[in-house]
Design a protein around this motif. Structure first.
Motif, PDB file in Angstrom:
ATOM      1  N   UNK A 184     -29.637  14.811  29.325  1.00 17.30           N
ATOM      2  CA  UNK A 184     -30.372  15.790  28.522  1.00 17.30           C
ATOM      3  C   UNK A 184     -31.709  15.200  28.113  1.00 17.30           C
ATOM      4  N   UNK A 185     -32.744  16.047  28.134  1.00 20.02           N
ATOM      5  CA  UNK A 185     -34.054  15.592  27.662  1.00 20.02           C
ATOM      6  C   UNK A 185     -35.052  15.540  28.803  1.00 20.02           C
ATOM      7  N   UNK A 186     -36.292  15.423  28.412  1.00 18.95           N
ATOM      8  CA  UNK A 186     -37.393  15.506  29.367  1.00 18.95           C
ATOM      9  C   UNK A 186     -37.414  14.309  30.306  1.00 18.95           C
ATOM     10  N   UNK A 187     -37.749  14.600  31.571  1.00 24.37           N
ATOM     11  CA  UNK A 187     -37.868  13.562  32.583  1.00 24.37           C
ATOM     12  C   UNK A 187     -39.185  13.793  33.298  1.00 24.37           C
ATOM     13  N   UNK A 188     -39.813  12.735  33.738  1.00 21.75           N
ATOM     14  CA  UNK A 188     -41.021  12.907  34.535  1.00 21.75           C
ATOM     15  C   UNK A 188     -42.265  12.702  33.713  1.00 21.75           C
ATOM     16  N   UNK A 194     -42.663  15.902  21.532  1.00 22.77           N
ATOM     17  CA  UNK A 194     -41.927  14.692  21.134  1.00 22.77           C
ATOM     18  C   UNK A 194     -40.433  14.955  20.955  1.00 22.77           C
ATOM     19  N   UNK A 195     -40.077  16.173  20.581  1.00 24.13           N
ATOM     20  CA  UNK A 195     -38.655  16.436  20.316  1.00 24.13           C
ATOM     21  C   UNK A 195     -37.797  16.536  21.581  1.00 24.13           C
ATOM     22  N   UNK A 196     -38.443  16.555  22.764  1.00 24.80           N
ATOM     23  CA  UNK A 196     -37.692  16.611  24.026  1.00 24.80           C
ATOM     24  C   UNK A 196     -37.466  15.223  24.619  1.00 24.80           C
ATOM     25  N   UNK A 197     -38.102  14.241  24.033  1.00 24.97           N
ATOM     26  CA  UNK A 197     -38.053  12.888  24.600  1.00 24.97           C
ATOM     27  C   UNK A 197     -36.775  12.161  24.218  1.00 24.97           C
ATOM     28  N   UNK A 198     -36.541  11.069  24.925  1.00 28.87           N
ATOM     29  CA  UNK A 198     -35.319  10.300  24.690  1.00 28.87           C
ATOM     30  C   UNK A 198     -34.211  10.888  25.552  1.00 28.87           C
ATOM     31  N   UNK A 199     -34.470  10.920  26.854  1.00 30.07           N
ATOM     32  CA  UNK A 199     -33.448  11.453  27.762  1.00 30.07           C
ATOM     33  C   UNK A 199     -32.191  10.626  27.590  1.00 30.07           C
ATOM     34  N   UNK A 362     -40.346  25.072  29.740  1.00 30.72           N
ATOM     35  CA  UNK A 362     -39.588  24.002  30.401  1.00 30.72           C
ATOM     36  C   UNK A 362     -38.126  24.217  30.061  1.00 30.72           C
ATOM     37  N   UNK A 363     -37.233  23.762  30.949  1.00 26.88           N
ATOM     38  CA  UNK A 363     -35.807  23.949  30.619  1.00 26.88           C
ATOM     39  C   UNK A 363     -35.334  22.897  29.618  1.00 26.88           C
ATOM     40  N   UNK A 364     -36.219  21.967  29.267  1.00 29.31           N
ATOM     41  CA  UNK A 364     -35.868  21.010  28.198  1.00 29.31           C
ATOM     42  C   UNK A 364     -36.505  21.400  26.867  1.00 29.31           C
ATOM     43  N   UNK A 365     -37.205  22.514  26.841  1.00 25.63           N
ATOM     44  CA  UNK A 365     -37.966  22.960  25.665  1.00 25.63           C
ATOM     45  C   UNK A 365     -37.027  23.289  24.510  1.00 25.63           C
ATOM     46  N   UNK A 366     -37.346  22.784  23.335  1.00 23.04           N
ATOM     47  CA  UNK A 366     -36.522  23.052  22.145  1.00 23.04           C
ATOM     48  C   UNK A 366     -37.333  23.843  21.122  1.00 23.04           C
TER      49      UNK A 366
END
Lengths: 384, 384, 384, 384
Positions: A184-188, A194-199, A362-366
């Protein structure tokens, strides 16, 4: 090219606002709706404050008072206008704000086309500023809809948009996802907040997600079955909200001669049965799911399944409060306030809506809002 | 000629509003300040509702929704907009409201120039409508001042007015009035409001009234002496108001580098010492008088002495609650709501102010506001 | 034997209340504190309503009005008293409520000693009732402390308790836990609440937990460093709370002649430096952690590490909102309202406190309160 | 003898409170109702503060905290307890307050029987203290009635009083009073409050007063005629009050099986038709008079006619705001706050009620309450 993206985003904001009367720019009907002119000024203030003033040699500040007027939550930068007061400010005029935009855009163009180029840090801040403006573009849509949709004249807001057409499909069923570990979390290297980081890994039990969003027709069944008058489906605080605010249907719905109508961008029209329901609060989404003996997805379930979901018409409420990912850290300085300080008492929404700016999803967007709010383009997906 | 008076009054309202930006017409910073565009619509609605619709054959209503939007307190006529909601309505647009005014003015011109003439009743209602509009003209001044004077940019409201110059005169002393019976209330055939009728005798003890109004310089002495921090001068409810609202000077006063400034129609300027103090509440007027070991006049003392007073710059707070005169009766129908329903919890003000419409003043005029309000042009006269 | 446990729990409630004056039973200083007499009645009402009335042949209801007065949130059972009204009810008298307890206890004793025994369902409901009463025992402690600790006389509440002594140990360091899959949730046949059920796997990244709780001495450093006046450590809503409520120290702390004192069960005493800090809100716990550049544990981190932690003096705030476990389902009927309806806008607390009833604690126990509340015995453990 | 009067008044307070449970002494259901124990303490504090401490050599203050707890509005004497907090204070206990009364009564007895006698000033202050306590005796009745009458158990308050029987007389008509000059205000050497002083002439037009008070039967006609749902009878603020508070009958009235019942000192009983209506607000009194096409008397009309009126069962609302008489001056020192500071936003009531202390009534007595309050024993007399 950053400069062409800059120009495109900035123009799009003004294109969204173009159908407004000057009067429409000014009002603030409730505390959480900002006057459109504030959005236009605040997004501009971001570039002036975080980019031009510290980085453009010889930049002349447009008006020192604007820092006070258009600051949002950036406590580091200075005293901010109390939110509920925004709707009281008839000045600066709309014309002045457009002059402010022009002033800043010209300075930004100079900076962005400087032959020496930008540092990577500065580039990142420009990109953050553009994503920030895109967030406000969707808020501009929802705030305008609130302002016009709560006016007794129900004036249409005429804007030609290419509407994404997503058809409800009765044959579609539930997607089943296996138990196991998911990432889970942003990749690439692309932009993210910042809230999507920390995969990180999460462990999910087997689960099922509906491929379709809940439609207006389905939601009407809930209304007809007495969903708004039976406390068993509601959180205690949701039940208090329903009773205190006398809620009996999604926002903008009006029963006219026995037929549910809704305020749309074209004015008051009959509710379309096969369209996904929109403008429901988390409380309503949860109550609907309880009534169906199902539940809402978690944000992790949603993200893991997202490649196989059809979405993009509604922000979808999840069963997650908005909390930091493991290893979440705030950026240094004023921009560090961007997301972390809101991580309490709000619920996560996933996906995006018809009104989300192109390229902003993005599909990781919160996304996140308080559970009682429903002026955003929010809908319901069921899980088991 | 009634028609020429009608045209003059209607034009004056628009002349007052002329310096406004469109944005300024829309906002409602506090519940008791109405958006300027509402005043323009509401005064027009009065003529449409009480005169044109019942009396002008073939009159076409401008827009049926306007009855709902521009109704004030006339419960007889229909549901009214909740007062605090006025500032949320961006539509009808300012342009639409001016079209509404034109539509009604043309129909009124037709009616007023009808060869058959008007019944006396109808004539009286037109005159009431003009006096009603003149009341709103002064409210327009005070509401605009509030809107612009609470904006952090302190924009000036530029309007050329012939200012009445009344000089404070140190040599003037107190006027002494004999004990005895005086007659109070409107006399003669000219127009007056219902609350002035019922001329009657009152018995007054010997009293003295100051010929001068209290000046800014005198009021500063009260501030400097700690008047706002000593409960002994205040009513219990006034003391709570001072502490809750953190009041320490008249409305619009700001201490800039140790010098009292005030927002005026020309922007922020130093306070003029010899000018009568303005924008004080009844609580402040009363506390000032207590501090001076004097008192405020009663409205009867004021009226009996008025031929020998110099007044007309400030509405003057009296020591009277707003109550009916003996024999007060309400007019039949919707217009009967005009004054009687406000006869509780308000204090009477006498005289008139620099911003009162010409010809609108009478020495029997009874103005009234709640004791904590001070956005009107209110001042202080002392009595013994 | 269930009957002896029943008697012991019921007696303990009365033992806790024994030092109170009759006056202390009645007041409700804030909405979230219940009058002690209400706790005594409400826990009794639970047994009468869910056990005696449906199951004990010939049971005579003590007073039909009590259902209305002592109902809590069980919407299924009937109209409930509006919470803020509890403090207005001087009747039933304290004596009547003790008579009510006696009446119900005798009937329960008859039922529990019936030769035919109880069905398993009924047995489970009795056990739930006892756990329910134990929850109210701790609330009784915290509510009494609030009532007496907000009285200007600071009266001591004298009760001899065997205090658990847990020593802060400077040499103790952080416990490190490996990344991997952990199992969370209740296991085994003993009692637990519905919100602990659904044992499931979670994936945790490597993490560290402090073995010690934060002490008063450490918390004073945060105060001295200006922690309450620097917005950077606070959630936006926490920062509003601090400013609106003028918070500058834990609840019950008073600076007396430059020395921090606190209201304890013995009255006002100096703050003990080496004791774990207590009566802090989630906002304060989070801000403290931010200031230390650390964070709060998640409830899963806490549960996984709990066998190696020393705890049991304070309820420990976690970084988790109170949400359902995967597969959470509500019990059928009125008891189904027990926990699920509160799963929004609250934060999870783990562990237990000095005032938790003996035998009432589990390392899977999920307590929960709103983030601004701090009248419970709440403390802080740090994580990395 | 002053001492015997002192003892009698002090005993009467305790006789009034005697039927209360300890719990009843503590609660404060709304902001304007004080807990009975506060009345007992506050009246005692008056004697301790204004008489014993400055005048009795060697007097030992009972408890210095009590000054803070039992102070009312006397800002001169020290910080006062915020009114809404009174109901939160479980301590001092009722027993402590009775000990406080005993302590002060013994000291007062010593002072009052001192052979050297009292100065006239001191004597006047004692008499003021006794009148002050008599005012609180009636408040004790109305506050107890509120507390018990808003309890869902409707507990009776059993006290044997000799009820004054005043019969409604259908044959009685209106008393006509001549136009002319009347004298108003206290005359003679007996005690009166400062607000009755300044006997002065007023000029009254011819008027008529009903000899009878409005009965419950007559008031029911107003209810049946839709009086509570027709805005035409109401002040604008009264109409808002009716709608906001959902008022549809006098306080304490309940429709049980189609029959109006009322909470009385004996519990819930059917409304007696021929008894004067009681527990109506000024708004209701005014609306009733409007509906009858009559009006309420002014306080001057009432006082001038009082020798020919039958009264003494109900406090009678007048059409007067509570304002100072000509020449009103405040006493020096703390006692100067007694009445003047309340002279805004309240309406005058004349006469007295069944629950007014014997000997406490005068036909010049000016009672006053806010226009929306109705927990006092207030009724209606009509005027023309």
């Amino acid at each position: 090219m950053l400069i062409s993206r800059f120009i495109a985003v900035r123009k799009r904001t003004e294109w969204i606002a173009a159908p407004l009367n000057i009067e429409d720019y000014v009002v603030q009907p409730v505390e959480y709706v900002s006057p459109p002119k504030w959005h236009l000024g605040h997004t501009t203030w971001f570039f002036e404050t975080f980019i031009l003033k510290p980085n453009l040699n010889g930049y002349r500040e447009f008006d020192p008072n604007y820092n006070y007027i258009f600051n949002s939550y950036y406590e580091t930068v200075g005293a901010r206008v109390i939110r509920t007061d925004r709707g009281n400010l008839s000045r600066p005029s709309v014309e002045d704000i457009y002059r402010y935009r022009k002033h800043v855009d010209e300075a930004m163009a100079a900076l962005l086309s400087s032959p020496s180029g930008l540092t990577e840090d500065l580039r990142d801040t420009v990109i953050l500023g553009l994503n920030h403006e895109e967030q406000h573009q969707e808020l501009l849509f929802s705030d305008m809809k609130y302002i016009l949709g709560h006016n007794p004249l129900f004036p249409p807001y005429r804007l030609q948009m290419n509407k994404v057409k997503i058809i409800y499909n009765e044959k579609w069923d539930y997607l089943t996802m296996d138990e196991g570990i998911y990432e889970i979390g942003h990749k690439g290297k692309g932009f993210c907040f910042d809230n999507e980081l920390g995969r990180h890994k999460v462990y999910l039990q087997e689960y099922q997600l509906s491929r379709n969003l809940v439609t207006n027709a389905e939601y009407m069944e809930f209304i007809d079955a007495g969903g708004y008058t039976d406390f068993r489906y509601w959180h205690a605080e949701g039940w208090e909200w329903v009773n205190r605010e006398k809620i009996n249907a999604p926002m903008y719905w009006h029963l006219v001669d026995g037929v549910w109508h809704t305020y749309s961008m074209d004015g008051l029209v009959p509710v379309e049965l096969s369209t996904p329901v929109v403008h429901v609060s988390y409380y309503e989404a949860h109550a609907y799911a309880e009534w169906k003996n199902e539940r809402l997805p978690t944000e992790f379930e949603w993200e893991a399944a997202s490649p196989q979901l059809l979405y993009g018409k509604r922000w979808e409420w999840t069963e997650n409060a908005y909390l930091p990912y493991p290893g979440f850290t705030r950026a240094a300085g004023a921009l560090g306030e961007y997301n972390g300080k809101f991580m309490v008492n709000q619920m996560v929404l996933r996906g995006w809506s018809t009104f989300t700016s192109p390229g902003h999803s993005r599909h990781t967007y919160r996304n996140f809002f308080h559970p009682h709010l429903r002026w955003q383009f929010t809908g319901i997906r069921l899980a088991r």
